[in-house]
Design a protein around this motif. Structure first.
Motif, PDB file in Angstrom:
ATOM      1  N   PHE A  58     -24.301  15.707 -19.805  1.00  0.00           N
ATOM      2  CA  PHE A  58     -24.835  15.288 -21.101  1.00  0.00           C
ATOM      3  C   PHE A  58     -23.747  15.276 -22.169  1.00  0.00           C
ATOM      4  O   PHE A  58     -23.668  14.344 -22.974  1.00  0.00           O
ATOM      5  CB  PHE A  58     -25.968  16.238 -21.511  1.00  0.00           C
ATOM      6  N   SER A  59     -22.867  16.282 -22.187  1.00  0.00           N
ATOM      7  CA  SER A  59     -21.808  16.321 -23.202  1.00  0.00           C
ATOM      8  C   SER A  59     -20.788  15.204 -22.982  1.00  0.00           C
ATOM      9  O   SER A  59     -20.309  14.594 -23.943  1.00  0.00           O
ATOM     10  CB  SER A  59     -21.123  17.684 -23.216  1.00  0.00           C
ATOM     11  N   ILE A  60     -20.460  14.902 -21.730  1.00  0.00           N
ATOM     12  CA  ILE A  60     -19.550  13.784 -21.456  1.00  0.00           C
ATOM     13  C   ILE A  60     -20.182  12.471 -21.891  1.00  0.00           C
ATOM     14  O   ILE A  60     -19.521  11.611 -22.480  1.00  0.00           O
ATOM     15  CB  ILE A  60     -19.174  13.753 -19.961  1.00  0.00           C
ATOM     16  N   CYS A  61     -21.459  12.320 -21.648  1.00  0.00           N
ATOM     17  CA  CYS A  61     -22.168  11.105 -22.047  1.00  0.00           C
ATOM     18  C   CYS A  61     -22.165  10.940 -23.564  1.00  0.00           C
ATOM     19  O   CYS A  61     -21.929   9.844 -24.089  1.00  0.00           O
ATOM     20  CB  CYS A  61     -23.588  11.149 -21.507  1.00  0.00           C
ATOM     21  N   MET A  62     -22.407  12.016 -24.292  1.00  0.00           N
ATOM     22  CA  MET A  62     -22.415  11.935 -25.760  1.00  0.00           C
ATOM     23  C   MET A  62     -21.028  11.615 -26.307  1.00  0.00           C
ATOM     24  O   MET A  62     -20.887  10.818 -27.241  1.00  0.00           O
ATOM     25  CB  MET A  62     -22.913  13.255 -26.360  1.00  0.00           C
ATOM     26  N   LEU A  63     -19.996  12.220 -25.734  1.00  0.00           N
ATOM     27  CA  LEU A  63     -18.634  11.906 -26.179  1.00  0.00           C
ATOM     28  C   LEU A  63     -18.295  10.446 -25.926  1.00  0.00           C
ATOM     29  O   LEU A  63     -17.684   9.777 -26.766  1.00  0.00           O
ATOM     30  CB  LEU A  63     -17.621  12.802 -25.470  1.00  0.00           C
ATOM     31  N   PHE A  64     -18.698   9.929 -24.783  1.00  0.00           N
ATOM     32  CA  PHE A  64     -18.452   8.517 -24.498  1.00  0.00           C
ATOM     33  C   PHE A  64     -19.165   7.625 -25.500  1.00  0.00           C
ATOM     34  O   PHE A  64     -18.583   6.661 -26.008  1.00  0.00           O
ATOM     35  CB  PHE A  64     -18.902   8.174 -23.079  1.00  0.00           C
ATOM     36  N   LEU A  65     -20.412   7.924 -25.803  1.00  0.00           N
ATOM     37  CA  LEU A  65     -21.155   7.107 -26.762  1.00  0.00           C
ATOM     38  C   LEU A  65     -20.539   7.167 -28.151  1.00  0.00           C
ATOM     39  O   LEU A  65     -20.451   6.148 -28.851  1.00  0.00           O
ATOM     40  CB  LEU A  65     -22.618   7.550 -26.807  1.00  0.00           C
ATOM     41  N   ILE A  66     -20.093   8.337 -28.559  1.00  0.00           N
ATOM     42  CA  ILE A  66     -19.480   8.471 -29.886  1.00  0.00           C
ATOM     43  C   ILE A  66     -18.212   7.641 -29.972  1.00  0.00           C
ATOM     44  O   ILE A  66     -18.006   6.891 -30.925  1.00  0.00           O
ATOM     45  CB  ILE A  66     -19.207   9.954 -30.199  1.00  0.00           C
ATOM     46  N   PHE A  67     -17.349   7.737 -28.972  1.00  0.00           N
ATOM     47  CA  PHE A  67     -16.098   6.987 -29.032  1.00  0.00           C
ATOM     48  C   PHE A  67     -16.315   5.500 -28.790  1.00  0.00           C
ATOM     49  O   PHE A  67     -15.549   4.675 -29.282  1.00  0.00           O
ATOM     50  CB  PHE A  67     -15.075   7.565 -28.060  1.00  0.00           C
ATOM     51  N   GLY A 103     -15.478  15.027 -37.012  1.00  0.00           N
ATOM     52  CA  GLY A 103     -16.371  15.117 -35.854  1.00  0.00           C
ATOM     53  C   GLY A 103     -15.646  15.612 -34.622  1.00  0.00           C
ATOM     54  O   GLY A 103     -16.175  16.421 -33.850  1.00  0.00           O
ATOM     55  N   LEU A 104     -14.411  15.151 -34.421  1.00  0.00           N
ATOM     56  CA  LEU A 104     -13.615  15.615 -33.286  1.00  0.00           C
ATOM     57  C   LEU A 104     -13.282  17.100 -33.424  1.00  0.00           C
ATOM     58  O   LEU A 104     -13.344  17.864 -32.451  1.00  0.00           O
ATOM     59  CB  LEU A 104     -12.338  14.783 -33.175  1.00  0.00           C
ATOM     60  N   GLY A 111     -16.327  23.810 -28.440  1.00  0.00           N
ATOM     61  CA  GLY A 111     -15.962  23.893 -27.033  1.00  0.00           C
ATOM     62  C   GLY A 111     -16.481  22.767 -26.176  1.00  0.00           C
ATOM     63  O   GLY A 111     -16.560  22.896 -24.954  1.00  0.00           O
ATOM     64  N   MET A 112     -16.833  21.646 -26.796  1.00  0.00           N
ATOM     65  CA  MET A 112     -17.355  20.524 -25.995  1.00  0.00           C
ATOM     66  C   MET A 112     -16.237  19.766 -25.270  1.00  0.00           C
ATOM     67  O   MET A 112     -16.511  19.007 -24.355  1.00  0.00           O
ATOM     68  CB  MET A 112     -18.128  19.545 -26.880  1.00  0.00           C
ATOM     69  N   LEU A 113     -14.990  19.965 -25.668  1.00  0.00           N
ATOM     70  CA  LEU A 113     -13.892  19.264 -25.034  1.00  0.00           C
ATOM     71  C   LEU A 113     -13.334  20.022 -23.827  1.00  0.00           C
ATOM     72  O   LEU A 113     -12.447  19.524 -23.146  1.00  0.00           O
ATOM     73  CB  LEU A 113     -12.770  18.982 -26.048  1.00  0.00           C
TER      74      LEU A 113
END
Length: 117
Positions: A58-67, A103-104, A111-113
């Motif tokens: 889920f966190s990888i998916c959200m990061l992809f959508l944001i970028f 945001g980054l 710790g999402m990265l």
């Protein structure tokens, strides 16, 4: 009239021949269970269906959508540079970049990265 019918029959014979050749050439030889099963993002289809959802996925998916949305916002900003007033364009682009950097930083701080824990 007879010539047109012969021409149409020849075209039909050529088409049927091509279609049968394509089906034989591109037919799958072996049907494997993994290839025949439906693909669900982030889930293994061979395990239990009641497994908890992976928060890592889920966190990888959200990061992809944001970028991905970031690129969608920045591209028209670059394209509109020569048609707009430079002072307003610069203010808007700097504000957008500051929001993205904040945001980054927020994701980094939470710790999402970290891909593995």
């Amino acid at each position: 009239m007879m010539l047109i019918m012969i021409f149409c029959m020849m075209i039909n014979i050529i088409l049927v021949t091509l279609i049968t050749m394509i089906t034989f050439i591109f037919k799958k030889k072996k049907m494997k269970l993994n290839k025949m099963s439906p693909f669900e993002c982030g889930f293994n289809s061979m395990t239990s269906k009641r497994m908890p959802f992976s928060i890592h996925f889920f966190s990888i998916c959200m990061l992809f959508l944001i970028f991905d949305i970031e690129v969608i916002i920045i591209m028209p900003l670059i394209m509109s540079m020569k048609f707009s007033v430079m002072k307003y364009w610069l203010t808007t682009s700097i504000l957008l970049i500051i929001i993205l950097i904040l945001g980054l930083y927020h994701e980094w701080k939470n710790g999402m990265l970290k891909w593995t824990k």
